[in-house]
Design a protein around this motif. Structure first.
Motif, PDB file in Angstrom:
ATOM      1  N   UNK A 134       8.835  -7.108   4.084  1.00 41.58           N
ATOM      2  CA  UNK A 134       8.194  -5.847   3.398  1.00 41.58           C
ATOM      3  C   UNK A 134       9.593  -5.427   2.716  1.00 41.58           C
ATOM      4  N   UNK A 135       9.172  -4.883   1.485  1.00 37.61           N
ATOM      5  CA  UNK A 135      10.265  -4.079   0.611  1.00 37.61           C
ATOM      6  C   UNK A 135      10.406  -2.938   1.572  1.00 37.61           C
ATOM      7  N   UNK A 136      11.423  -2.189   1.617  1.00 37.15           N
ATOM      8  CA  UNK A 136      12.694  -2.441   0.750  1.00 37.15           C
ATOM      9  C   UNK A 136      13.650  -3.388   1.272  1.00 37.15           C
TER      10      UNK A 136
ATOM     11  N   UNK B  11       1.147 -15.793   1.622  1.00 36.88           N
ATOM     12  CA  UNK B  11       1.045 -14.375   1.432  1.00 36.88           C
ATOM     13  C   UNK B  11       0.003 -13.911   2.634  1.00 36.88           C
TER      14      UNK B  11
ATOM     15  N   UNK C 122       0.577 -11.233   6.062  1.00 38.92           N
ATOM     16  CA  UNK C 122      -0.459 -10.407   6.531  1.00 38.92           C
ATOM     17  C   UNK C 122      -0.722 -10.537   7.856  1.00 38.92           C
TER      18      UNK C 122
ATOM     19  N   UNK D 174       2.141  -9.279  10.304  1.00 38.51           N
ATOM     20  CA  UNK D 174       2.476  -7.964  10.368  1.00 38.51           C
ATOM     21  C   UNK D 174       2.108  -7.623  11.776  1.00 38.51           C
TER      22      UNK D 174
ATOM     23  N   UNK E 137       4.545  -5.198  14.414  1.00 39.68           N
ATOM     24  CA  UNK E 137       4.383  -4.160  14.774  1.00 39.68           C
ATOM     25  C   UNK E 137       4.410  -3.804  16.129  1.00 39.68           C
TER      26      UNK E 137
ATOM     27  N   UNK F   9       6.900  -5.758 -10.871  1.00 35.03           N
ATOM     28  CA  UNK F   9       7.725  -6.182  -9.794  1.00 35.03           C
ATOM     29  C   UNK F   9       8.339  -4.902  -9.139  1.00 35.03           C
TER      30      UNK F   9
ATOM     31  N   UNK G 128       5.438  -2.919  -7.753  1.00 42.29           N
ATOM     32  CA  UNK G 128       5.167  -3.525  -6.323  1.00 42.29           C
ATOM     33  C   UNK G 128       6.082  -3.021  -5.027  1.00 42.29           C
ATOM     34  N   UNK G 129       7.431  -2.891  -5.416  1.00 45.60           N
ATOM     35  CA  UNK G 129       8.478  -2.465  -4.470  1.00 45.60           C
ATOM     36  C   UNK G 129       8.063  -1.101  -4.118  1.00 45.60           C
TER      37      UNK G 129
ATOM     38  N   UNK H 237       5.037  -0.768  -1.899  1.00 43.10           N
ATOM     39  CA  UNK H 237       5.158  -1.055  -0.396  1.00 43.10           C
ATOM     40  C   UNK H 237       6.083  -0.063   0.207  1.00 43.10           C
ATOM     41  N   UNK H 238       7.071   0.259  -0.449  1.00 42.59           N
ATOM     42  CA  UNK H 238       8.043   1.320  -0.140  1.00 42.59           C
ATOM     43  C   UNK H 238       7.451   2.394   0.512  1.00 42.59           C
TER      44      UNK H 238
ATOM     45  N   UNK I 110       4.528   2.597   2.310  1.00 37.59           N
ATOM     46  CA  UNK I 110       3.887   2.115   3.477  1.00 37.59           C
ATOM     47  C   UNK I 110       4.643   2.487   4.710  1.00 37.59           C
ATOM     48  N   UNK I 111       5.939   2.005   4.551  1.00 38.64           N
ATOM     49  CA  UNK I 111       6.556   2.286   6.086  1.00 38.64           C
ATOM     50  C   UNK I 111       6.750   3.988   6.256  1.00 38.64           C
TER      51      UNK I 111
ATOM     52  N   UNK J  26       3.287   5.228   7.420  1.00 40.50           N
ATOM     53  CA  UNK J  26       3.076   4.432   8.884  1.00 40.50           C
ATOM     54  C   UNK J  26       3.655   5.214  10.039  1.00 40.50           C
TER      55      UNK J  26
ATOM     56  N   UNK K  66      -1.604   0.650   8.051  1.00 42.61           N
ATOM     57  CA  UNK K  66      -0.777  -0.361   7.657  1.00 42.61           C
ATOM     58  C   UNK K  66      -1.237  -1.547   7.171  1.00 42.61           C
TER      59      UNK K  66
ATOM     60  N   UNK L 259      -1.619  -3.318   3.649  1.00 45.22           N
ATOM     61  CA  UNK L 259      -0.564  -4.637   3.254  1.00 45.22           C
ATOM     62  C   UNK L 259      -1.713  -5.785   2.972  1.00 45.22           C
ATOM     63  N   UNK L 260      -2.856  -5.573   3.606  1.00 43.18           N
ATOM     64  CA  UNK L 260      -3.869  -6.797   3.225  1.00 43.18           C
ATOM     65  C   UNK L 260      -4.296  -6.922   1.863  1.00 43.18           C
TER      66      UNK L 260
ATOM     67  N   UNK M 298      -1.194  -8.176  -0.521  1.00 44.72           N
ATOM     68  CA  UNK M 298      -0.631  -9.628  -0.625  1.00 44.72           C
ATOM     69  C   UNK M 298      -1.411 -10.453  -1.748  1.00 44.72           C
TER      70      UNK M 298
ATOM     71  N   UNK N 291       0.406  -9.702  -4.563  1.00 41.01           N
ATOM     72  CA  UNK N 291       1.746 -10.500  -4.809  1.00 41.01           C
ATOM     73  C   UNK N 291       1.182 -11.722  -5.521  1.00 41.01           C
TER      74      UNK N 291
END
Lengths: 554, 550
Positions: free
Chosen positions: A423-425, A466, A470, A473, A477, B145, B148-149, B152-153, B155-156, B159, B178, B182-183, B186, B189
């Motif tokens: 996961x980023x970052x 990818x 998934x 994860x 978690x 790109x 995308x960062x 996703x950034x 998400x956390x 969550x 989450x 994420x599903x 991907x 990506x």
């Protein structure tokens, strides 16, 4: 003695120069000897022995720096005038030595914090640790059949013993025995494969074997024997990498061993196996006469790429699914390391195609991934170690409420786990990203088309990778949930300050490596440039010998 | 420091500041930071002030940007990922919306200490501000790109905000959120990598045709790209790339490239939007989140899906959008109707509002899918309108939940009598959600419906879909009126008599939103359309020509 006769040891080479190139390994051996001698002079105090090891590692690092400068512009095949000498010193092997030393320092630090106070057999422990380290260094520094077998054995044998180092611990003893039996069987299969290859080709040099293979695998009379030999030989490497179906030792050994040993086995042992595989693949691409006969090499290399690719895909899928129901965090991380070996193996699959063998996309991705993987595993295992030392349990429940109990452990653990997900970052994403890009590069270079073309392989592996991200994860978690969302009032974890610095340092580095992805990539490229590849003389004596075998007159 | 970088990373700096602030001042720091960010984002207005369709502002083709920032990030071997930010009519209103909703949500978090959690405010406000950085980054990033960062950034933090500070089933809700997101991402990506290599192939081919030596030319020669790219504007406007992406002969694993990539990206964005049947994370996440997080979730996070369609899916794969228009529109209509029906069946106040979001976002999807001017404009307007009305509704629910400690609609009644100021605000908010003429919800829905009718020449199925979507307004009216009747009207109840009316702080959150609800409904041109239509129309013209129908 035909075997040694062909390598013309010491003939016409600058011995001093070559000894210098392999001095890091020699210093490692000397350190082992010093550890043996130390109890006589300084006594068996664990910390004094560790100090000797630190000293040895420092000298090794110094020598590695000097060698790095010497081989930057081109690799050297050492200790022989023949093209395929026993050992190689080039950017890749030096780069791996740096990684290994850094990681060894991390593992030593963990040992210092966790075991040094109660250690009674420190000299033995360090001899085994350094022995396996030496084996791993040799694995990445050779393309010689015999040397590969020796290096793998040198890396494995001390590992068996060190896994069962706590000899009164039944779990450790069982793990060690399982590991050893499994390793012995795989080593036997690999030796059998090596003997078949040597018998067929008459050379220990992988470049010659590659050339012979490409000429004969689809047409020659011994193609079945050759294929069997190659596959058997690959088993040995698959065992080191813990590729499915040779992964069964991994969870048991990881669970039974001490946590610093587990950490040690989780990263560099796999990294060494993968870099060895990558080196062999390079030899098959570049040294195997692929440029001379592209069509023939495609017919051989495409199935090889598919084989490695499928093993990689299966490995990471099985690893991820098996991790789901684990209650021991060590065991869960063991399965996670199987999955990561799968991701990394994908990078070796791409790098097969002849027209990109000049490009280092695959191996650069692999090296980058190993660097990042090293940091995330050191962090994750470091936190686990501190929880295990304090609570005495590696079950997932030991992590409950860690955010309240020890936020400086919980936050880096989240960073490392999310990095393992990709996961980023965090830098885990960049590691995966370069592997995906390397897989994508097959698109522009594939010469064959159709269902089993290389570009199909690339895209399929990408989708597998990818989707596996998934899948993985959820089980990462589970630890995060225990740490962050639940609390059952356990007390604060007592942590050594050095340990906190180490795991938080790993977390910060993981974040920084995403921002500074460019320097990381540049560095990885620097260490994959100018890899040593032996050139094959088409009319050399190896070839003649091989033809003689074909005619049935050995 | 350039403006956009400052806007995006100011909340991150605020998060760092929160790390060292004494405990009792943390909320002050967070509020100040989010307010400054809001004010900074308002300065963007100057750029877009002149009005709709102005060539000086919006350019002659899609792709005119303002406040651009460009710097190389990861480059090498015919490969360039850039730090590339900019605003145009698509992102501008969403940036303002994000900073506004974040500021108000921060204000809504002011009574943090009275929440029944045993965690300090430090982590909460740090995560909150990091979330704001992620959201703003998504709207300003123009390198895929980088996008995308940021995607996703965010998400956390989300969550943890749901999982640590949420309701009783927070663990389940957080993990579901989450996993779903994420599903979706991907597959995005895969599309990200594939788009790079296919664009690289297209550019290389074009250069070979022009007789340029591919190896010799540098990676960027000032004229245009000479290799594959992640630049979302370049991907959408470069003719060589567009030609290759749209060609029937371009295959990915044996399937046509454009529709497949469209589908990969669509799934990722649609989960966020959300669409039926991938919407189930949304009610759970909303019900379990604390009120301010619900406001952000409804007000901003859902808009990212719609923004993704408008910025990536349609401009880059117009032929994919055209080929799959029926399915996309169908999903939109199903979401509208199904969301409304589900909302009608709820007895939990918050869950009802959550399902109404599903229904409203269905209009966004339908408006985009039909590929007409008023459809696109309506979809954009609907996003903004929903971004104002739904945080308001969630805050209204939160206000009453703090006092009653339950959300059972049937146990309420007569609240307007008990709390007159609050009741008035609630009426405005829920009528705006209903789509009453004169309030913001109306314009978006009508524009989308008009757009769907207007698509009848292109798509024979447009008329029936428009009819179904239009009829569903009755369902919406049904559940909202019934809700207002059960909660706010009727006889005053004994158990709620002691409730205090909305406090000044609560009014401070509600009044700006209520004013905007009315302003957007009365002056749609001056508040939204003037800023967005210029870019939207150019984008649509390009999409239609790319799909071969314009």
């Amino acid at each position: 003695m035909a075997l040694l006769g062909q390598t013309d040891l010491w003939a016409g080479i600058d011995v001093g120069e070559h000894l210098f190139l392999f001095s890091p390994m020699i210093v490692l051996v000397c350190t082992m000897l010093a550890v043996v001698a130390c109890p006589i002079i300084l006594g068996r105090g664990p910390r004094s022995i560790a100090t000797v090891v630190w000293l040895g590692l420092g000298i090794t690092l110094f020598m590695t720096f000097r060698v790095a400068g010497a081989v930057a512009d081109g690799g050297v095949s050492g200790l022989s005038t023949q093209p395929g000498g026993m050992l190689i010193a080039d950017n890749l092997s030096v780069g791996f030595q740096f990684l290994l030393l850094a990681f060894l320092a991390g593992v030593m630090l963990m040992w210092w914090m966790g075991s040094s106070a109660t250690e009674r057999n420190a000299p033995e422990f360090f001899i085994l640790l350094l022995g396996s380290a030496l084996g791993m260094v040799l694995m990445v520094s050779t393309t010689n059949l015999l040397m590969i077998v020796m290096a793998i054995e040198l890396a494995s044998l001390p590992s068996y013993a060190i896994v069962g180092f706590e000899k009164r611990n039944r779990v450790a003893a069982e793990a060690s025995l399982k590991y050893m039996i499994f390793g012995a069987v795989c080593a036997a299969i690999m030796l059998y494969g090596a003997s078949l290859l040597y018998g067929l080709v008459g050379s220990l040099d992988m470049a010659v074997i590659a050339s012979y293979t490409i000429d004969n695998l689809s047409l020659g009379p011994n193609r079945v024997l050759l294929a069997v030999g190659l596959l058997c030989f690959l088993v040995g490497i698959a065992f080191k990498v813990s590729a499915v179906p040779f992964h069964f030792w991994c969870p048991d050994a990881f669970e039974g061993a001490r946590i610093e040993v587990t950490t040690w086995l989780s990263v560099v042992s796999k990294g060494a196996g993968l870099l060895l595989l990558a080196r062999l693949v390079t030899v098959f691409c570049a040294g195997g006469g692929a440029d001379a006969n592209p069509a023939l090499s495609i017919t051989f290399l495409t199935p090889l790429a598919w084989t490695i690719g499928i093993i990689a895909a299966v490995t990471c899928t099985v690893g991820n699914f098996a991790a789901y129901k684990q209650r021991s965090v060590k065991r869960m991380l063991a399965y996670s390391s199987i999955a990561h070996a799968g991701y990394m193996m994908m990078a070796t699959a791409v790098f097969i195609h002849p027209s990109i063998s000049g490009s280092t996309a695959g191996i650069t991705a692999l090296l980058t991934y190993v660097v990042i993987y090293l940091l995330m595993n050191l962090g994750a295992f470091g936190v686990t170690a501190m929880v295990v030392w304090d609570t005495g349990s590696d079950k997932i429940e030991a992590f409950t409420g860690l955010m309240r109990r020890s936020p400086w452990l919980a936050v880096p653990m989240v960073a490392c786990l999310m990095s393992l997900v990709g996961m980023p970052p965090f830098a885990g994403f960049i590691g995966k990203w370069w592997i995906l890009v390397a897989l994508g590069r097959l698109q522009n270079t594939a010469t064959s088309s159709g269902m089993f073309s290389l570009s199909t392989l690339g895209w399929l592996l990408m989708i597998v990778a990818v989707v596996n991200t998934f899948i993985s994860l959820y089980y990462y978690l589970r630890i995060v949930v225990q740490m962050m969302f639940r609390d059952d009032g356990q007390r604060t974890v007592r942590t050594p300050i050095v340990g906190l610095a180490m795991v938080n340092g790993c977390a910060v580095a993981l974040f920084a490596l995403l921002i500074f992805a460019q320097p990381l990539k540049r560095t990885a490229e620097r260490f994959t440039r100018n890899m040593y590849t032996a050139s094959v003389e088409q009319d050399g004596k190896h070839k003649t010998l091989a033809s003689a075998i074909q005619r049935g007159t050995p | 420091m350039d403006l956009l970088t400052l806007i995006v990373f100011l909340p991150t700096l605020g998060a760092v500041a929160c790390l060292v602030t004494p405990r009792q001042h943390i909320r002050m720091v967070a509020l100040a930071v989010s307010f400054v960010t809001f004010v900074l984002s308002l300065t963007l207005f100057g750029t877009f002030w002149a009005g709709s369709g102005d060539v000086a502002i919006f350019g002659e083709h899609y792709g005119t940007l303002h406040e651009t920032v460009r710097a190389d990030w990861i480059v090498g071997d015919r490969f360039a990922i850039e730090y590339f930010l900019g605003v145009d009519g698509l992102s501008f209103p969403l940036i303002i919306l994000t900073t506004l909703v974040s500021f108000l949500a921060c204000l809504a978090s002011w009574n943090f200490d009275s929440w029944k959690v045993n965690r300090g405010p430090r982590a909460y406000f740090i995560l909150f501000l990091l979330l704001e950085t992620g959201m703003l980054g998504v709207f300003v990033a123009l390198d895929f790109f980088l996008f995308y960062i940021f995607w996703e950034l965010m998400l956390l933090p989300m969550y943890f905000l749901i999982g640590v500070w949420g309701g009783p089933r927070r663990e389940y809700a957080a993990i579901k959120f989450f996993l779903f997101t994420l599903g979706g991402s991907v597959l995005m990506l895969v599309a990200l990598v594939a788009m790079y290599f296919f664009s690289d192939h297209a550019i290389t081919q074009a250069m070979v045709e022009q007789g340029v030596d591919v190896i010799e030319s540098g990676y960027r020669d000032g004229v245009g790209v000479t290799h594959g790219t992640f630049d979302m504007i370049e991907l959408a406007t470069n003719t060589a790339i567009q030609g290759y992406f749209g060609a029937k002969s371009t295959l990915f694993l044996g399937l046509r490239f454009a529709p497949l990539m469209f589908a990969f990206l669509f799934i990722g964005f649609a989960i966020k939007l959300p669409i039926v049947p991938l919407h189930t994370w949304l009610p759970d996440a909303h019900v379990e989140s604390p009120t301010p997080i619900s406001m952000i979730l409804a007000g901003v996070l859902l808009k990212m899906g719609g923004y993704g369609f408008l910025r990536i899916c349609y401009p880059i794969f117009p032929s994919g959008g055209y080929t799959l228009a029926f399915y996309v529109a169908m999903i939109g209509v199903v979401s509208i109707v199904y969301g409304a029906l589900c909302a009608m069946a709820q007895t939990d106040f918050k869950r009802l509002v959550a399902y109404s979001s599903v229904s409203h976002m269905g209009f966004v999807l339908l408006g985009i899918a039909v590929m007409t001017k008023s459809g696109m404009q309506g979809a954009m307007f609907q996003m903004i309108a929903h971004g104002i009305s739904s945080p308001m509704c969630f805050f209204l629910v939160g206000v009453i939940y703090e006092r009653a400690h339950h959300r059972e609609i049937n146990r309420f009644g007569g609240l307007w009598l008990t709390m007159p100021k609050y009741g008035t605000m609630a009426t405005i908010g829920f009528f705006a959600a209903l789509g009453l003429p004169g309030l913001c919800g109306f314009i978006g829905e009508v524009w989308v419906l008009l757009g769907t009718f207007a698509a009848r020449d292109m798509f024979p199925w447009a008329i029936p879909m428009a009819i179904v979507a239009a009829s569903s307004v009755i369902l919406t009216a049904g559940y909202i009126l019934w809700l207002i009747q059960r909660v706010y009207l009727g006889r005053e109840r004994e158990e709620y008599k002691g409730f205090l009316d909305a406090s000044p702080r609560e009014m401070f959150v509600l009044v700006p939103l209520a004013v905007l609800c009315i302003a957007l409904g009365v002056l749609p041109m001056q508040t939204v359309f003037n800023f967005t239509n210029g870019t939207l129309d150019l984008m649509l013209a390009q999409v239609l020509s790319g799909a071969g129908v314009g």
